[in-house]
Write an enzyme that holds these catalytic residues in place. Structure first.
Site, PDB file in Angstrom:
ATOM      1  N   GLN A  98     -36.355 127.329 100.613  1.00  0.00           N
ATOM      2  CA  GLN A  98     -34.968 127.572 101.016  1.00  0.00           C
ATOM      3  C   GLN A  98     -34.830 127.362 102.518  1.00  0.00           C
ATOM      4  O   GLN A  98     -35.588 127.917 103.305  1.00  0.00           O
ATOM      5  CB  GLN A  98     -34.528 128.988 100.647  1.00  0.00           C
ATOM      6  CG  GLN A  98     -33.093 129.292 101.075  1.00  0.00           C
ATOM      7  CD  GLN A  98     -32.609 130.621 100.574  1.00  0.00           C
ATOM      8  OE1 GLN A  98     -32.194 130.760  99.435  1.00  0.00           O
ATOM      9  NE2 GLN A  98     -32.686 131.621 101.439  1.00  0.00           N
ATOM     10  N   ASP A 128      -9.727 124.259  97.221  1.00  0.00           N
ATOM     11  CA  ASP A 128     -10.394 123.038  97.661  1.00  0.00           C
ATOM     12  C   ASP A 128     -10.450 122.033  96.514  1.00  0.00           C
ATOM     13  O   ASP A 128      -9.571 122.059  95.631  1.00  0.00           O
ATOM     14  CB  ASP A 128     -11.812 123.403  98.177  1.00  0.00           C
ATOM     15  CG  ASP A 128     -12.228 122.539  99.363  1.00  0.00           C
ATOM     16  OD1 ASP A 128     -12.432 121.326  99.153  1.00  0.00           O
ATOM     17  OD2 ASP A 128     -12.338 123.064 100.482  1.00  0.00           O
ATOM     18  N   HIS A 164     -16.457 118.225  98.463  1.00  0.00           N
ATOM     19  CA  HIS A 164     -16.022 119.035  99.617  1.00  0.00           C
ATOM     20  C   HIS A 164     -15.990 120.531  99.287  1.00  0.00           C
ATOM     21  O   HIS A 164     -16.527 121.365 100.028  1.00  0.00           O
ATOM     22  CB  HIS A 164     -14.633 118.545 100.049  1.00  0.00           C
ATOM     23  CG  HIS A 164     -14.116 119.116 101.324  1.00  0.00           C
ATOM     24  ND1 HIS A 164     -13.351 120.265 101.365  1.00  0.00           N
ATOM     25  CD2 HIS A 164     -14.232 118.690 102.600  1.00  0.00           C
ATOM     26  CE1 HIS A 164     -13.018 120.511 102.627  1.00  0.00           C
ATOM     27  NE2 HIS A 164     -13.540 119.579 103.397  1.00  0.00           N
ATOM     28  N   ASN A 177     -32.116 132.678  97.388  1.00  0.00           N
ATOM     29  CA  ASN A 177     -33.196 132.590  96.396  1.00  0.00           C
ATOM     30  C   ASN A 177     -34.308 131.761  97.028  1.00  0.00           C
ATOM     31  O   ASN A 177     -34.422 131.737  98.240  1.00  0.00           O
ATOM     32  CB  ASN A 177     -32.644 131.967  95.107  1.00  0.00           C
ATOM     33  CG  ASN A 177     -31.817 130.712  95.393  1.00  0.00           C
ATOM     34  OD1 ASN A 177     -31.941 130.108  96.446  1.00  0.00           O
ATOM     35  ND2 ASN A 177     -30.975 130.345  94.450  1.00  0.00           N
ATOM     36  N   THR A 179     -34.592 128.497  96.802  1.00  0.00           N
ATOM     37  CA  THR A 179     -34.265 127.070  96.785  1.00  0.00           C
ATOM     38  C   THR A 179     -33.017 126.787  97.612  1.00  0.00           C
ATOM     39  O   THR A 179     -32.196 127.685  97.871  1.00  0.00           O
ATOM     40  CB  THR A 179     -34.068 126.596  95.331  1.00  0.00           C
ATOM     41  OG1 THR A 179     -34.077 125.171  95.306  1.00  0.00           O
ATOM     42  CG2 THR A 179     -32.753 127.105  94.760  1.00  0.00           C
ATOM     43  N   VAL A 181     -30.167 126.266 100.090  1.00  0.00           N
ATOM     44  CA  VAL A 181     -29.701 126.865 101.341  1.00  0.00           C
ATOM     45  C   VAL A 181     -29.293 128.303 101.051  1.00  0.00           C
ATOM     46  O   VAL A 181     -29.413 128.789  99.931  1.00  0.00           O
ATOM     47  CB  VAL A 181     -28.507 126.068 101.907  1.00  0.00           C
ATOM     48  CG1 VAL A 181     -28.939 124.675 102.343  1.00  0.00           C
ATOM     49  CG2 VAL A 181     -27.366 125.991 100.903  1.00  0.00           C
ATOM     50  N   ASN A 255      -8.896 118.700 112.115  1.00  0.00           N
ATOM     51  CA  ASN A 255      -9.820 117.766 112.760  1.00  0.00           C
ATOM     52  C   ASN A 255      -9.048 116.736 113.590  1.00  0.00           C
ATOM     53  O   ASN A 255      -9.418 115.577 113.650  1.00  0.00           O
ATOM     54  CB  ASN A 255     -10.686 117.062 111.712  1.00  0.00           C
ATOM     55  CG  ASN A 255     -11.514 118.034 110.915  1.00  0.00           C
ATOM     56  OD1 ASN A 255     -11.853 119.120 111.392  1.00  0.00           O
ATOM     57  ND2 ASN A 255     -11.851 117.658 109.692  1.00  0.00           N
ATOM     58  N   ALA A 270      -3.070 126.515 108.738  1.00  0.00           N
ATOM     59  CA  ALA A 270      -3.779 127.345 109.730  1.00  0.00           C
ATOM     60  C   ALA A 270      -2.856 127.832 110.841  1.00  0.00           C
ATOM     61  O   ALA A 270      -3.038 128.920 111.383  1.00  0.00           O
ATOM     62  CB  ALA A 270      -4.943 126.543 110.332  1.00  0.00           C
ATOM     63  N   SER A 322     -13.449 122.175 108.399  1.00  0.00           N
ATOM     64  CA  SER A 322     -13.640 122.595 107.004  1.00  0.00           C
ATOM     65  C   SER A 322     -14.943 123.357 106.818  1.00  0.00           C
ATOM     66  O   SER A 322     -15.059 124.184 105.911  1.00  0.00           O
ATOM     67  CB  SER A 322     -13.683 121.370 106.083  1.00  0.00           C
ATOM     68  OG  SER A 322     -12.404 120.855 105.877  1.00  0.00           O
TER      69      SER A 322
HETATM   70 CA   LIG Z   1     -30.551 129.351  98.120  1.00  0.00          CA
HETATM   71 CA   LIG Z   2      -2.564 131.146 112.434  1.00  0.00          CA
END
Ligand SMILES: [Ca+2]
Ligand SMILES: [Ca+2]
Length: 377
Positions: A98, A128, A164, A177, A179, A181, A255, A270, A322
């Site tokens: 990991q 998303d 995404h 775990n 594995t 990330v 972006n 946002a 994002s």
């Molecule tokens: Ca993991």
């Molecule tokens: Ca705001």
């Protein structure tokens, strides 16, 4: 033992086999075995079974053990021999594999997790492109979902044809775990609210529907790693309603930044007061030029070369606000799991009060979000 075994093997190459011994059948494929003898006095044993010098991969020094390449006939014969203590196939082992993406440490999430703060029980809606709920690092945490689309290609919230949403979800709550990330809040509940199609785009109508679903389904945190340049009073009404209903609504600032960051380039939703706008920083807490700037930027989080989950049990690095927004959503989940008496407004203020000041507020807002400092406040 090493010396002795070498002598035995040398003898083996010269010796005439004894009666009644088993010989290697060259047509048999050899496999790796570990063999432990009952002591160094096993003269003739290996050569009696036709084990040649080239079949000895390693002789251990501290125990009477050898790593051998044997045919199954040789292994069967040796395993029944009284001078063999153990004979076993060399088993495969895999490294504990990991990786902790840099942003997880940067927002203090590793330390928070070590102290038991994992966001357990907090519901995070990821508005998303969907979430691959079968992903090995997400399956345990994806608890539900909804798609705003009716067409066959996009109606399944767990079919993330773009990738995404799966990436964003992993930053919030990839499992801790052995594995892949780990996310900021690795035991938070994830909800796949598909408001963007597999082509990565959607509409304000769909985002509004996703916000409504989040309110109706008791979500605590809403993450919107999406936006557009057009203001919509109706979308703002939905964001305001979520805020009034006690949800914490977090979104990517956008972006659309420039290298100097002189302009107001924060995207909607946002930019609305009811939504927390998250700007991006790199590993060194510098704003990448793409990160939108302006008075609406409220807080900052890592969003350059962020490693996270993508569909098909895979992983990839992506950059953008994002990727910054879900760091804040994860921090919010982790803090809220512990400080459940806080209102959404109090939580939002706490995250800003405990952020690391990075200077220019139009670029960084209150600064870099810090989960442990918020927990300890
Ligand atoms: Ca993991
Ligand atoms: Ca705001």
């Amino acid at each position: 033992m090493k010396k002795l075994l070498s002598v035995i093997l040398l003898v083996a190459m010269l010796a005439v086999p004894f009666n009644g011994t088993v010989f290697a059948d060259d047509s048999q494929e050899k496999e790796d075995y570990l063999v432990m003898f009952d002591g160094p006095a096993y003269n003739g044993l290996l050569n009696a079974f036709g084990v040649e010098g080239g079949d000895v991969v390693n002789e251990y020094e501290l125990l009477d053990v050898a790593h051998l390449e044997l045919t199954s006939d040789q292994a069967d014969g040796l395993s029944n021999h009284p001078h063999i203590e153990h004979l076993e196939k060399n088993a495969e082992a895999h490294k504990v594999n990991q990786t902790t993406p840099y942003g997880i440490d940067q927002v203090q999430a590793t330390e928070a997790q070590n102290q038991g703060h994992t966001g357990e029980g907090v519901d995070v809606a990821v508005l998303d492109t969907g979430i691959d709920a079968s992903h090995e690092d997400l399956a345990a945490n994806v608890q539900g979902g909804h798609s705003v689309f009716d067409d066959a290609e996009n109606s399944d919230p767990y079919n993330d044809g773009d990738g995404h949403g799966t990436h964003v979800a992993g930053t919030v709550a990839a499992a801790n775990n052995d594995t892949g990330v780990v996310g900021v809040a690795p035991q938070a509940n994830l909800y796949a609210v598909k408001v963007l199609g597999n082509d990565g785009s959607g509409s304000y109508a769909g985002i509004a529907e996703g916000i409504e679903w989040s309110i109706n389904n008791g979500m605590d945190v809403v993450n919107m790693s999406l936006g557009g340049p057009t203001s919509s009073p109706i979308l703002e009404e939905f964001a305001d309603l979520a805020n009034e209903e006690g949800l914490l609504v977090v979104a990517a600032a956008g972006n659309s930044g420039s290298s100097l960051g002189w302009f107001d380039t924060v995207n909607y939703p946002a930019k609305y007061d009811s939504v927390m706008a998250v700007g991006a920083v790199d590993e060194n807490n510098n704003r990448p030029s793409f990160s939108s700037t302006g008075p609406a930027v409220e807080i900052a989080a890592p969003g350059v070369d962020t490693l996270s989950t993508v569909p098909g049990n895979d992983y990839a690095s992506l950059s953008g606000t994002s990727m910054a927004s879900p760091h804040v959503a994860g921090v919010a989940a982790s803090v809220w799991a512990e400080k459940s008496d806080l209102s959404n407004d109090e939580l939002r203020q706490l995250l800003k009060d405990t952020a690391v000041d990075l200077g220019n507020e139009d670029h960084y807002g209150a600064g870099l979000v810090q989960v442990l400092d918020a927990l300890n406040q």
